[in-house]
Design an enzyme around this catalytic site. Structure first.
Site, PDB file in Angstrom:
ATOM      1  N   GLY A   1     -27.737 -31.536 -49.431  1.00 34.30           N
ATOM      2  CA  GLY A   1     -27.776 -30.078 -49.441  1.00 34.30           C
ATOM      3  C   GLY A   1     -28.773 -29.472 -50.409  1.00 34.30           C
TER       4      GLY A   1
ATOM      5  N   LYS B   1     -27.270 -28.293 -64.728  1.00 43.09           N
ATOM      6  CA  LYS B   1     -27.115 -29.660 -65.210  1.00 43.09           C
ATOM      7  C   LYS B   1     -26.963 -30.522 -63.949  1.00 43.09           C
ATOM      8  CE  LYS B   1     -24.630 -28.365 -69.437  1.00 43.09           C
ATOM      9  NZ  LYS B   1     -23.284 -28.235 -70.055  1.00 43.09           N
TER      10      LYS B   1
ATOM     11  N   GLY C   1     -24.170 -34.804 -59.574  1.00 43.15           N
ATOM     12  CA  GLY C   1     -23.839 -35.775 -58.534  1.00 43.15           C
ATOM     13  C   GLY C   1     -23.164 -37.045 -59.014  1.00 43.15           C
ATOM     14  N   GLU C   2     -23.458 -37.470 -60.233  1.00 40.96           N
ATOM     15  CA  GLU C   2     -23.015 -38.811 -60.635  1.00 40.96           C
ATOM     16  C   GLU C   2     -21.728 -38.819 -61.448  1.00 40.96           C
ATOM     17  OE1 GLU C   2     -27.153 -39.455 -61.872  1.00 40.96           O
ATOM     18  OE2 GLU C   2     -26.854 -41.491 -61.153  1.00 40.96           O
TER      19      GLU C   2
END
Lengths: 760, 288, 166
Positions: A491, A716, A719-720
């Site tokens: 996205g 910031k 995803g992880e």
């Protein structure tokens, strides 16, 4: 607390950022039009197949390809002999580094096969059926060697060594003998042994987790076309088209200008598509056949021969004062990196305690090789494995001291300005805010039913910035075309369009985003490290600011005034002086006359984004354990995360939910299983058990928005982080449900049952 | 590897002749096992005989007071047959644990049986229910108990040229109830680590007059544990009888350890699941 | 055996295509008919990315031989929208952010539409078990389940409105 109490009433300070528009690539993806790895067709394309080793460790004595070559329809057969023999050379790949010779040999074995599934030869033919049949006709004579699958086997005296030229790095002296330990890496400070000896309460344990796969649903695939003049085109589904270009050029000795890599849509990666497996092979097959060649992995190939995340064994001791202050930590962990040195040992060691202030600590990591597929990055690589033992120990200390599991974490939480174990003061980090938000969440105080337990765990990941390029072009009608080199994996086109629209003060729908091939945009590091919205986003924003400056200059020309007498507001240039004072020119009006004011309106920004900040998360997990069978079900789950500013909250929440689901899978059921012969025993979705829809509850999310001052909108990475806490959160929930600790993941029913039997 | 012949016969006799003519021919019903094996090159048949276009091969009909289920009837169609679902809920539920909805829209109980996986979900339920199987072949038709169709992992007892035409379930006895449960790590999409089926008959006083207990994934074939059934007959399914039954199940279970479970766990779960299925079957019998 | 000529109705259109007797319906859709919206994630019926509707029942097209399609009706992701009008399930997937990489999305949409065609008012539990054969690794399923429940509500609303106006 920065977390909005009521999502509906939370109004961001922006017009576009923080809203939830439909992503620009959405319709193509819900109608089946989007083109992924195996959807691309090149004219005259051949189909490839790869022959893979059935042995986990063997020397290749000979390969006879004559029968395959004789099969009608076969146009090329290649082996390791068709690849340049490369010297050892380390290259930077974004999520860690890699050795070109090792990467090349991982794509196609040369003298030795190192794991079940290692490629030994490849075929291109006029159909996939013929290619597969030809591959099966290739005769390989192996000298089977003894293999090692576990840390104990790999490090045992006299163990078979995978790489005879590998001597453990990071030790005070180079060892006399080669071994399967690639690296020893230690970080720490203070006097941890003394602190633990003096501690009021000490807990310790040996924890383990199995190697797991990223589990993206799209198998790796590419098409390569090599022309007689040496120019190459590659269409591939990956996290980084430039990564493919760099590696293929280095492996095959081709100029980067001669390789044009077009990123196709990517069906998931999570770090697993940050390496090349097929692309160099497809190029060599294309060079040999003179025709475009498609290579695609089967699901079994993906499991056996792409890069899972390493399993771990960790010994940990934690000491604390009576008030819960953690006074000392000693941890030694070993990552099982598979056939080549991995990258998770450094990041795992540095992440292990990065969310806490621990005055005395020593974390030692070992990178251990074995005869399984070479590991790759997987979402916060290394951090889930090392933070899991830490979060379990903190939970045990809280229980021993009668402390609330969130309070003990708050007492020890890293806060802005605190100096971390790498000697750097923390920036505007939000771990404490996440813990406060978790404590305030109704989930945390909700009653539990019989056989249920609630687990808490925190976690962190450093995130990244790095090099990105973006261009912004204006159409003659003033519409905005943003181009980046960052594959959109979940996205990010929407986020880019939103940041451009916010910067330009125009409507989101006025902006369209293209992910360009490597010959059409400047270098951009791969999509990974939670960097894209931060780094590529920053490039987009700066390019839009250049566009604004250009538009003001053009308007000044059109109005015959000095640019200082113009103002940008509401997506238009306003005239502040002269006879046009009070009038304005829209982007469309300026763009339509651009030919008269200086030519096309465009901007390009190439940067190396600095100032990225780590992200933090706190997860609350409720589990119910069937006391007769050991089955664990997750009954409720909440993810709290410091996300900086959420550009598109749907996709930020989606990252939080998806990461949590992957972590739950790692904790409960996933894991690589090998048979005695060293072959992967579960290389399919049936027996590699990822969570299915009915396995999970809704996953509630709380976005704690503590902006990053180094990004124009406060981004910031997001995803992880969310895959880091679930291992501890689930394990802590199960331990509270059954009243004892199971130290080894996954917490399969038979393992939990056996633990419960042992107790009774 | 040459491409196989593809046949779609329209009568049982044609199908039987095609199968008899070619030892390498394979029957295609739902295809959910066959096509996976074909694609992974575990099998290389020279002919595929699709039986779905044979009249009467798909669907459920009343027969002898019970049910005759065509061999090509997909599992989801069993659920849609209200009479069957009311009479043999354990069988219908077992068949509808296989794979996903997508898979169950294709997969058949006959295929589940002939594929001969020790972990096949529908088989313990069929065995407990006393199902029989009608097999057609070059020398005519024969009817055998469901438990006799398999002889080991991946091995069935069908002779060359034979194929399953129909699965037959008896009428539900007065006071009868059946059930099937399996243990899997996830909630769906798994192969049974252990499966257990039960079919009971209770008299008006709640005393068990007949009990058939079957277990799957704990031996080379699905087992009918006669001692377990005997432990229940004559009892009111009190705790002591249930424990004797579970112990008989645990004694009968001879599992292997593999990626799906340990020997100890499988034996223990066979007992746990057997107790649970008996309880469900009891509730169903009491409502009957 | 050489290739077979198969006639079938695909997304409402009469089509003919050639296939190898061992080829799957998924192969035929993708390679012969150019309908690449159905995806192969596993080839063994475990991921649902290739879900299509065959004679009214959703199936994994990787577990159907192309030759079986003779005379049958097949509906794929490419036929879910009516022209440029998205089906409510497709629209809700977009509005709810129910996709990230989008690779599993066609299978989920075909399966979700099949659910709502059978059951206009499913519970969350029913949605989750119906979709258990469709793997998604990106979303954790939360937003997918919400999108399906929302689409169901919208479709029921439409039905009610139609009934009232009729």
């Amino acid at each position: 607390m920065n977390a909005p109490q009521d999502k509906a009433s939370f109004k961001p300070a922006y017009d576009v950022v923080g809203t939830r528009p439909v992503r620009p690539d959405g319709v193509e993806k819900v109608t089946g039009k989007a083109i992924y790895g195996t959807d691309h067709v090149a004219a005259g394309m051949l189909h490839g197949a790869i022959l893979r080793s059935p042995h986990p460790h063997a020397r290749i004595r000979s390969i006879d390809t004559r029968k395959a070559e004789a099969l009608p329809g076969v146009k090329a057969v290649v082996t390791g002999a068709d690849f340049p023999s490369l010297a050892s050379l380390e290259v930077s790949l974004g999520e860690g580094s890699g050795n070109i010779a090792a990467i090349s040999r991982n794509c196609m074995a040369h003298e030795k096969v190192l794991y079940d599934g290692h490629a030994v030869a490849a075929v291109a033919a006029t159909s996939a059926v013929i290619a597969e049949e030809a591959a099966a006709l290739i005769e390989v004579e192996y000298e089977v060697l003894p293999h090692v699958l576990t840390i104990d086997e790999a490090l045992a005296p006299g163990a078979p060594v995978l790489h005879e030229d590998m001597f453990t790095k990071g030790l005070p002296e180079k060892p006399a003998e080669p071994s399967n330990a690639a690296l020893c890496f230690t970080v720490g400070r203070g006097e941890p042994d003394a602190a633990i000896a003096a501690a009021h309460t000490v807990v310790s344990g040996r924890y383990s987790a199995l190697a797991v796969h990223q589990g993206y649903i799209e198998p790796h695939a590419c098409v390569a076309s090599y022309n007689a003049d040496g120019q190459v085109q590659v269409w591939a589904s990956s996290q980084g088209a430039f990564m493919i270009r760099t590696l293929c050029a280095s492996i095959l000795g081709i100029s980067q200008a001669d390789i044009r890599v077009t990123p196709l849509e990517i069906g998931g990666g999570f770090g697993g598509k940050t390496k090349v497996y097929l692309e160099p092979v497809a190029i060599v097959l294309s060079r040999k056949s003179g025709r475009p060649v498609r290579l695609a992995m089967s699901r079994a190939d993906v499991f056996r021969a792409s890069g899972p995340a390493p399993g771990v064994v960790a010994d940990i001791t934690v000491g604390a004062d009576a008030d819960g202050t953690i006074t000392g930590v000693v941890m030694e962990f070993k990552m099982l990196s598979g056939a080549n040195p991995g990258n998770d040992t450094h990041s795992g060691a540095m992440s292990a305690l990065a969310h806490y202030n621990v005055a005395n600590c020593r974390v030692t990591g070992w990178d251990v090789l074995c005869n399984t597929a070479a590991t790759a990055a997987y979402r916060a690589p290394g951090a889930p494995q090392t933070i899991f033992p830490v979060e379990c120990c903190i939970d045990e200390i809280a229980q021993k001291l009668g402390l609330d599991p969130i309070d003990i974490r708050l007492k020890n939480a890293a806060r802005p300005g605190d100096v971390g174990i790498m000697g750097m003061p923390a920036g505007e980090i939000g771990y404490a805010e996440c813990l406060e938000a978790a404590k305030a969440h109704p989930h945390y105080s909700a009653p539990l039913g019989p056989n249920q337990g609630r687990g808490i765990a925190g976690g962190t990941w450093g995130n990244y910035g790095g090099p990105s390029t973006a261009t912004v072009n204006l159409g003659e009608d003033g519409s905005v075309l943003v181009t980046t080199g960052s594959p959109d994996i979940g996205g990010s086109r929407a986020a880019m369009a939103m940041m451009a629209a916010e910067t330009l003060e125009i409507a989101y729908e006025q902006v369209r985003v293209t992910i360009a091939d490597t010959s059409s945009i400047g270098f951009s590091m791969l999509t990974g490290g939670s960097r894209t919205t931060f780094a590529t986003g920053k490039a987009v924003i700066l390019a839009c600011e250049e566009i604004i400056a250009t538009l003001r200059a053009r308007a000044a020309v059109m109005w015959s005034i000095d640019v200082s007498q113009t103002e940008w507001r509401g997506g238009a240039v306003h005239c502040l002086s002269g006879d046009k004072a009070g009038t304005s020119l829209t982007m469309g009006q300026i763009a339509a006359k651009a030919g008269f004011s200086g030519g096309p309106i465009a901007a390009e920004v190439a940067l190396n984004a600095q100032g990225f900040l780590p992200g933090f998360g706190v997860h609350i997990c409720d589990t119910e354990v069937d006391p007769e069978t050991g089955h664990v079900s997750v009954t409720r789950y909440t993810v709290v995360q410091d996300v900086g500013t959420a550009i598109h909250p749907d996709y930020v929440e989606g990252q939080m939910q998806g990461g949590a689901a992957q972590g739950i899978g790692w904790a409960l059921n996933e894991g690589y299983v090998y048979d005695k012969a060293g072959r992967m025993d579960n290389p399919g979705f049936l027996d590699y058990r990822m969570p299915v829809c009915s396995d999970l509850p809704m996953i509630d999310t709380v976005m704690v928005e503590k902006p990053n001052p180094a990004h124009p909108f406060g981004v910031k990475g997001v995803g992880e982080v969310p895959i880091v806490p679930p291992l501890g959160a689930v394990a802590n929930a199960v331990s509270r449900a059954i009243g004892l600790r199971v130290h080894d993941l996954p917490l399969t029913p038979d393992r939990v049952y056996a633990a419960m039997q042992g107790k009774s | 590897m040459p491409s196989p012949q593809f046949h779609s016969p329209e009568t049982v006799e044609q199908a039987s002749a095609l199968l008899a003519a070619n030892p390498q021919a394979r029957v295609l019903a739902g295809g959910t096992d066959l096509i996976v094996q074909l694609r992974s090159r575990r099998i290389a048949p020279t002919a595929i005989v699709d039986i779905k276009r044979i009249a009467g091969m798909s669907g459920i009909r009343a027969a002898d007071g019970g049910f005759a289920i065509g061999a090509a009837t997909p599992c989801t169609a069993l659920k849609d047959d209200k009479a069957l679902a009311a009479a043999w809920p354990g069988v219908v539920e077992a068949a509808n644990l296989i794979g996903s909805v997508q898979v169950r829209n294709r997969a058949t109980m006959a295929g589940n049986l002939c594929n001969a996986s020790p972990a096949a979900d529908s088989v313990p339920a069929l065995v407990a229910a006393g199902a029989t199987v009608l097999i057609a072949g070059p020398s005519g038709q024969r009817e055998v108990p469901a438990a006799e169709v398999t002889s080991g992992p991946g091995k069935n007892t069908l002779a060359h040229g034979e194929f399953v035409v129909e699965i037959r379930l008896p009428a539900r006895p007065q006071g009868g109830g059946d059930a099937y449960l399996r243990s899997i790590p996830r909630t769906e999409m798994d192969i049974a680590v252990v499966g257990a089926g039960a079919a009971l008959v209770l008299d008006a006083s709640g005393t068990c007059t007949s009990a058939r207990i079957s277990i799957g994934a704990v031996a080379p074939t699905v087992l009918l544990v006669e001692a377990a059934g005997a432990a229940l007959v004559g009892s009111k399914l009190d705790d002591a009888a249930l424990e004797r039954m579970a112990e008989a199940v645990r004694v009968a279970a001879k599992p292997i350890a593999d990626k799906r479970g340990t020997v100890e766990y499988r034996i223990a779960m066979a007992g746990v699941l057997a107790k649970r299925v008996v309880e469900i079957a009891r509730q169903r019998a009491e409502k009957a | 055996m050489g290739k077979m000529m198969i006639s079938a109705t695909i997304n409402g259109d009469a089509q003919q295509f050639l296939c190898d007797p061992a080829a799957t319906l998924l192969d035929a859709l993708r390679d012969e008919l150019g309908l690449t919206g159905s995806k192969e994630g596993c080839g063994s019926g475990d991921c649902g990315a290739c879900t299509v509707v065959l004679d009214g029942q959703m199936v994994c097209s990787c577990l159907v031989l192309a030759a079986e399609a003779e005379g049958r009706k097949i509906a794929t992701i490419e036929g879910v929208a009516e022209g440029s009008e998205l089906h409510p399930v497709q629209r809700k997937f977009l509005e709810k952010g129910a996709l990230q990489c989008g690779f599993c999305t066609p299978g989920f949409i075909v399966a979700s539409k099949a659910l709502l065609d059978h059951n206009p008012d499913p519970s969350e539990h029913e949605v989750r078990y119906w979709l258990a054969g469709n793997l998604c690794r990106c979303t954790g399923y939360d937003k997918i389940v919400r999108a399906v429940l929302d689409a169901a509500a919208e479709l029921r609303q439409e039905t009610t409105t139609q009934r009232v106006s009729a």
